[in-house]
Structure formats: C-alpha cells, structure tokens
Write an enzyme that holds these catalytic residues in place. Structure first.
Site, short mmCIF file in Angstrom:
data_model
loop_
_atom_site.label_atom_id
_atom_site.label_comp_id
_atom_site.label_asym_id
_atom_site.label_seq_id
_atom_site.Cartn_x
_atom_site.Cartn_y
_atom_site.Cartn_z
N GLU A 168 -6.63 -24.04 -55.82
CA GLU A 168 -6.34 -23.03 -54.81
C GLU A 168 -6.61 -21.60 -55.27
O GLU A 168 -5.69 -20.80 -55.48
CB GLU A 168 -4.90 -23.17 -54.32
CG GLU A 168 -4.61 -24.51 -53.70
CD GLU A 168 -3.25 -24.60 -53.02
OE1 GLU A 168 -3.03 -25.58 -52.29
OE2 GLU A 168 -2.43 -23.69 -53.19
N GLU A 352 -4.41 -32.32 -51.48
CA GLU A 352 -2.99 -32.10 -51.20
C GLU A 352 -2.80 -32.09 -49.70
O GLU A 352 -3.59 -31.50 -48.95
CB GLU A 352 -2.47 -30.75 -51.74
CG GLU A 352 -2.30 -30.66 -53.22
CD GLU A 352 -1.73 -29.30 -53.65
OE1 GLU A 352 -1.02 -28.66 -52.84
OE2 GLU A 352 -2.01 -28.89 -54.79
#
Length: 438
Positions: A168, A352
C-alpha cells in the site's frame, strides 16, 4: 456457510489469509530495533487509547498455533510481512541473527503444514534510524531498501512462493506524509510528494535486487478504491477524477506504465524530486503479478476552498463496517476489470479484503461481506480479469494502526489479555468451503 464453492474458482485459484508483522508479532526484543510505529504510537494523541504494538498478538511466540489455524481452515497460503527492524535493526548494516532465525522457523513451519509463503518486504514498520535520515523523503532509501531486499532473497528467497516489495504505497506516502494519520505523521506537501515518488522508486530498485539474487514471482501490493462523484455535477465528477489520481492512478500508472497522472504532476511540480522523470524506467520494472487491496469506495465532491487539491470526501449512504467504511462489493469487480482492461494483463491477486466488526466469535455480517466480495471476484473473472487468488484480511484480530486494538478485522478472535484464539463463524464459513476440497 457460503453459498459458493471452491470449485467455482477453478483448480489453480489460491485462497489465503493475510497479516502484517507489526500488527501481530509483538516480540520487541531479541535484537529487534525500533521502528517509526514504536515512537508514533507512544506519542500522545496519535493512536486510540495510546495502544502500542509491543505485545500485539504475540505471534513471535505463538506462531505455531497461528499456522495451525491457517492449515485447519483449509487455506492454501499465508501472506505475511518481514519486519525490517527485526532483521536489520539499524535499517542498514548489521543483521540480527535472532530475526533471521525467527523467519526461518516461520517459513519452515508454513512449508511443513503445506502452506505457501507469500511474503511482503515492507508493511510500514520503517527502522527508526532510517527515519532519522529522512526516511521515505530521502532518495537514498532506494539503496537501503534494495540492500534489505538482497538479504531477503539470499536468506529466504528459495522458500517463498511469491514476494511483494511494498504494501500500500498510498498509505506509506500520502496517508503518512500529507494527511499525517500514520507514522511518521507528517502533514507536509513537499514530504508527501517526495515520498510518493521515492516509495515507487525504491520498489523498482528492490525488484532489480531481488531478481539479481534469484528471487522469483515478484510483485507489489496496491490499495485501490472505487472513486466516484457525490453527484452528477461536472464539478463533482472532476473531483472524483482528482481523487482517483491521488489514490489509484499515481501508483497504477507509475508501476505499470511508467507515468504519473498530469492532474498531480502539475500541482506537485514544485515539490517533486528534481529529475524524477529519469527514474520512471526503474519505477515500472516488469512484474510477475499485481496485488490489489480493496475495502471500500471514495465518494468525492468539489471543494474549491481546499488548497492544492480542491476536493473533499463525503460519506455515502451504503451499509458501513465498524470502522465506517461503506460495504461496496461492486467496487471490487469494477476495479479488477478496470486494471486488467486499462493497465496490465498480469495475474491479479486480491491480497487484502475484509471488514471491521464488533463481535465475539459470531460474525454473520463479516461472513456475508466475504461471500459478497468473493462473488465480486467471480464476476470480474467472468468479465475477463485474470484473478488468481484471494487473501482475507485478517487471520487474527490485531493492532489496527491508529485505531489501536479498538477495531477487529480477524477471522479469529483474540483475547488480548490471555492471547486465547477463538475462530469466528466467518472462519468456519471459509473452512466449510475450503477444507474438504483442497
């Protein structure tokens, strides 16, 4: 129980669970160095209730039972992260043998249980000595990170199923250097612009280092949102376009096309590193797969009074999780199709996906969330997206960054006082789908 079946995804689809080192390991001893999250969490006002990751889920000691939970749930793979400060306490230089030994035990434990190791090099726990030198604002971090990648490749690479460089980068850069919500907690445009570029430049140098040392199956994990306008007005549509550039296209375009969106390079021109354009070939090094983390959408309206980026996010009217994020499975389908259509034909993994929920060991809303998002993956595959795997976030209730221990994302409930693990009904739903048809 889920109404869908493992067979619906084909024989080669990977089902896994995901965690991150700082969120579960604890074990801040045995030579582990300090990270930016240690000091950030100990600074009053940064984290709910002043919670720290000092103990977390004590995965450092309890990893065998956690791996047993993954195996017994029928999952194929475990997406985990290495803690840079556990392996190289100073960020560069001397290596901590106890850290190497821990990850040797962990990886070997996965393989003994038939679990495929999916590793991430960096999930936000930068060694503090590197922050003292500017951290992600310093171009030298590309070399520091590459050296760390060499260590991973040489010590563990032959046992890893897949390796991601960064988790991320939007959070590493924008959330942490412009919005100030995560460590190191800057709210500075110059800091953000430099971090936004350096995190991707370091990704590219790490890819080179990993490949040069024999590592295989390399990727990066991007968190993406479905950026939408709050109304049909042209102003709000433009706001959504800028929001999409900030959250999605900077990272998709940089990594996959070697270009940043002009909606951002203009406003950031005075703050980006000089000559950053010359780095774009490194930023966009060829990959073997792309990971996508997805939780919700971003709803934008025009906000002309805001400096730099004249946009604002607003809350939508969809059902929300305990952390306040809208539940929007269609957004996952749309993003997977968009990425495969507009950016890359690489294999995609949902690395995720999950929800915060208040519960004990019964979490029917979470089970429905997972089922609906798995159906969204199937829909994307039907539309041509080459999605090869899905990782639920998260195996365990854990340290949820600035939310501390206040939000629970786990398939398995953790009593933080006793460290007792109790599988929830969402875990049982996955187990029912997976275990008998592995």
């Amino acid at each position: 129980m889920f109404s869908i079946h493992r067979q619906d995804f084909g024989t080669d689809f990977t089902f896994g669970v995901a965690t991150a080192a700082f969120q579960i390991e604890g074990g801040q001893r045995d030579g582990r160095g300090p990270s930016i999250w240690d000091s950030f969490s100990r600074t009053p006002g940064n984290v709910h209730n002043g919670d720290t990751g000092a103990e977390a889920c004590n995965h450092y000691e309890l990893w065998p039972q956690d791996l047993d939970l993954i195996r017994d749930g029928g999952f194929d793979a475990y997406r985990f992260s290495f803690a840079w400060p556990r392996l190289i306490p100073g960020g560069t230089g001397a290596v901590n043998q106890a850290g190497l030994d821990f990850y040797d035990r962990l990886i070997d434990g996965m393989l003994e249980r038939g679990i495929k190791p999916y590793a991430t090099l960096y999930h936000w726990d930068l060694p503090s000595p590197l922050q003292d030198k500017g951290g992600w604002m310093n171009r030298d971090i590309a070399n520091w990170f590459a050296d760390y990648a060499v260590l991973i490749a040489q010590k563990f690479g032959d046992r890893l199923e897949a390796t991601a460089t960064i988790n991320e980068p939007w959070c590493v850069a924008f959330l942490s250097h412009f919005l100030g919500i995560h460590a190191p907690g800057y709210r500075d445009l110059r800091a953000a612009a430099r971090a936004m570029h350096h995190v991707l430049f370091a990704h590219g140098t790490a890819i080179d280092a990993l490949r040069a040392n024999g590592a295989k199956n390399l990727g990066i994990v991007l968190n993406l949102e479905k950026s939408e306008p709050a109304s049909d007005s042209e102003e709000d549509k433009q706001a959504a376009n800028v929001g999409d550039a900030i959250f999605n296209r900077w990272y998709l375009g940089g990594v996959l096309k070697g270009e940043y969106p002009t909606e951002l390079t203009g406003p950031l021109a005075a703050y980006l590193p000089d000559g950053y354009e010359e780095d774009m070939a490194v930023v966009s090094r060829p990959l073997d797969w792309l990971g996508i983390n997805y939780y919700t959408r971003g709803l934008y309206k025009s906000a002309p009074d805001q400096p730099v980026f004249p946009i604002a996010q607003v809350k939508g009217d969809l059902e929300k999780t305990d952390i306040g994020w809208e539940i929007y499975p269609q957004g996952l389908t749309d993003l997977l199709v968009r990425v495969s259509r507009d950016y890359t034909k690489l294999p995609l993994y949902v690395t995720e996906n999950g929800m915060a929920e208040v519960e004990g060991d019964s979490d029917p809303r979470r089970a429905k969330y997972y089922e609906d998002h798995l159906k969204a993956v199937l829909s994307a595959r039907e539309q041509g997206a080459d999605v090869r795997g899905y990782f639920a976030w998260s195996l365990l209730d854990n340290y949820e960054w600035a939310e501390g221990y206040n939000k629970r994302f786990g398939l398995v409930h953790v009593d933080y006082q006793t460290q007792q693990r109790t599988p929830k009904s969402s875990y049982r739903a996955f187990q029912g789908m997976l275990h008998n048809s592995r």
